[in-house]
Motif scaffolding. Structure first.
Motif, mmCIF file in Angstrom:
data_model
loop_
_atom_site.group_PDB
_atom_site.id
_atom_site.type_symbol
_atom_site.label_atom_id
_atom_site.label_comp_id
_atom_site.label_asym_id
_atom_site.label_seq_id
_atom_site.Cartn_x
_atom_site.Cartn_y
_atom_site.Cartn_z
ATOM 1 N N THR A 34 0.858 -1.176 0.000
ATOM 2 C CA THR A 34 0.000 0.000 0.000
ATOM 3 C C THR A 34 0.891 1.221 0.000
ATOM 4 O OG1 THR A 34 -1.687 -1.156 1.264
ATOM 5 C CG2 THR A 34 -1.800 1.223 1.261
ATOM 6 N N ARG A 35 0.556 2.196 -0.813
ATOM 7 C CA ARG A 35 1.349 3.420 -0.860
ATOM 8 C C ARG A 35 0.919 4.363 0.243
ATOM 9 N NH1 ARG A 35 3.234 5.077 -6.672
ATOM 10 N NH2 ARG A 35 3.702 3.010 -7.441
ATOM 11 N N VAL A 36 1.888 4.973 0.860
ATOM 12 C CA VAL A 36 1.640 5.944 1.923
ATOM 13 C C VAL A 36 2.398 7.208 1.568
ATOM 14 C CG1 VAL A 36 1.946 6.485 4.358
ATOM 15 C CG2 VAL A 36 1.363 4.156 3.670
ATOM 16 N N ALA A 37 1.707 8.357 1.646
ATOM 17 C CA ALA A 37 2.348 9.638 1.394
ATOM 18 C C ALA A 37 2.228 10.491 2.648
ATOM 19 C CB ALA A 37 1.696 10.344 0.214
ATOM 20 N N VAL A 38 3.291 11.179 2.963
ATOM 21 C CA VAL A 38 3.303 12.077 4.115
ATOM 22 C C VAL A 38 3.595 13.467 3.583
ATOM 23 C CG1 VAL A 38 4.436 12.626 6.291
ATOM 24 C CG2 VAL A 38 4.130 10.235 5.625
ATOM 25 N N ALA A 39 2.796 14.439 4.023
ATOM 26 C CA ALA A 39 2.982 15.804 3.543
ATOM 27 C C ALA A 39 2.851 16.783 4.692
ATOM 28 C CB ALA A 39 1.943 16.133 2.469
ATOM 29 N N ALA A 40 3.639 17.840 4.637
ATOM 30 C CA ALA A 40 3.502 18.938 5.594
ATOM 31 C C ALA A 40 2.377 19.820 5.070
ATOM 32 C CB ALA A 40 4.804 19.709 5.715
ATOM 33 N N LEU A 41 1.186 19.629 5.581
ATOM 34 C CA LEU A 41 0.001 20.287 5.036
ATOM 35 C C LEU A 41 0.025 21.796 5.186
ATOM 36 C CD1 LEU A 41 -2.794 17.821 6.159
ATOM 37 C CD2 LEU A 41 -1.692 18.007 3.936
ATOM 38 N N ASN A 42 0.717 22.299 6.194
ATOM 39 C CA ASN A 42 0.714 23.748 6.403
ATOM 40 C C ASN A 42 1.441 24.500 5.289
ATOM 41 O OD1 ASN A 42 3.167 22.728 7.219
ATOM 42 N ND2 ASN A 42 3.435 24.202 8.872
ATOM 43 N N ARG A 43 2.122 23.810 4.407
ATOM 44 C CA ARG A 43 2.828 24.470 3.301
ATOM 45 C C ARG A 43 2.042 24.413 1.996
ATOM 46 N NH1 ARG A 43 8.793 24.723 4.082
ATOM 47 N NH2 ARG A 43 9.117 24.253 6.269
ATOM 48 N N LEU A 44 0.829 23.847 2.024
ATOM 49 C CA LEU A 44 0.022 23.684 0.828
ATOM 50 C C LEU A 44 -1.185 24.610 0.882
ATOM 51 C CD1 LEU A 44 0.055 19.791 0.778
ATOM 52 C CD2 LEU A 44 1.556 21.321 -0.487
ATOM 53 N N GLY A 45 -1.827 24.824 -0.253
ATOM 54 C CA GLY A 45 -3.002 25.680 -0.309
ATOM 55 C C GLY A 45 -4.289 24.920 -0.051
ATOM 56 N N SER A 46 -5.388 25.661 0.122
ATOM 57 C CA SER A 46 -6.653 25.041 0.504
ATOM 58 C C SER A 46 -7.206 24.111 -0.576
ATOM 59 C CB SER A 46 -7.682 26.100 0.886
ATOM 60 O OG SER A 46 -7.928 26.967 -0.187
ATOM 61 N N ALA A 47 -6.959 24.380 -1.855
ATOM 62 C CA ALA A 47 -7.429 23.470 -2.905
ATOM 63 C C ALA A 47 -6.732 22.113 -2.787
ATOM 64 C CB ALA A 47 -7.208 24.073 -4.285
ATOM 65 N N ILE A 48 -5.444 22.132 -2.483
ATOM 66 C CA ILE A 48 -4.698 20.884 -2.293
ATOM 67 C C ILE A 48 -5.164 20.199 -1.014
ATOM 68 C CG2 ILE A 48 -2.414 19.855 -1.979
ATOM 69 C CD1 ILE A 48 -2.803 20.998 -4.768
ATOM 70 N N TRP A 49 -5.362 20.976 0.044
ATOM 71 C CA TRP A 49 -5.860 20.393 1.303
ATOM 72 C C TRP A 49 -7.178 19.689 1.067
ATOM 73 C CZ3 TRP A 49 -5.375 25.485 4.519
ATOM 74 C CH2 TRP A 49 -4.025 25.743 4.796
ATOM 75 N N HIS A 50 -8.066 20.336 0.316
ATOM 76 C CA HIS A 50 -9.372 19.740 0.046
ATOM 77 C C HIS A 50 -9.223 18.420 -0.708
ATOM 78 C CE1 HIS A 50 -13.053 19.130 -2.362
ATOM 79 N NE2 HIS A 50 -13.623 19.369 -1.196
ATOM 80 N N ALA A 51 -8.371 18.400 -1.719
ATOM 81 C CA ALA A 51 -8.158 17.167 -2.488
ATOM 82 C C ALA A 51 -7.607 16.058 -1.597
ATOM 83 C CB ALA A 51 -7.214 17.438 -3.657
ATOM 84 N N ILE A 52 -6.698 16.407 -0.714
ATOM 85 C CA ILE A 52 -6.130 15.409 0.199
ATOM 86 C C ILE A 52 -7.215 14.882 1.125
ATOM 87 C CG2 ILE A 52 -4.570 15.074 2.146
ATOM 88 C CD1 ILE A 52 -2.647 17.043 0.677
ATOM 89 N N LEU A 53 -7.998 15.776 1.721
ATOM 90 C CA LEU A 53 -9.063 15.334 2.621
ATOM 91 C C LEU A 53 -10.118 14.523 1.884
ATOM 92 C CD1 LEU A 53 -9.520 18.519 4.818
ATOM 93 C CD2 LEU A 53 -8.473 16.347 5.498
#
Length: 77
Positions: A9-28
């Protein structure tokens, strides 16, 4: 190397505070939260992200419409 059929299974880790709300929404929307030290903080983040994204969405939609119109007419700038 992981890939289809190998049981990984692929797992990705990201520092969310460095991304914009459109990216945050896609991740969520597409990802699954595996762990949160403080679940209330994760819920607050999700609520704030949705609020920000919904405020931004009309502008994103207009940008997409304009971009696709320009692409269709061959006038991309």
């Amino acid at each position: 190397m992981d890939g289809p059929g190998d049981g990984s299974t692929r797992v990705a880790v990201a520092a969310l505070n460095r991304l914009g709300s459109a990216i945050w929404h896609a991740i969520l929307r597409d990802a699954r939260l595996l762990w949160a030290r403080i679940p209330e903080t994760a819920a607050d983040f999700a609520a704030r992200t949705l609020k920000e994204y919904l405020a931004l969405k009309p502008y994103l939609d207009r940008y997409d419409r304009d971009l696709f119109r320009q692409a269709a007419t061959g006038s991309l700038r």
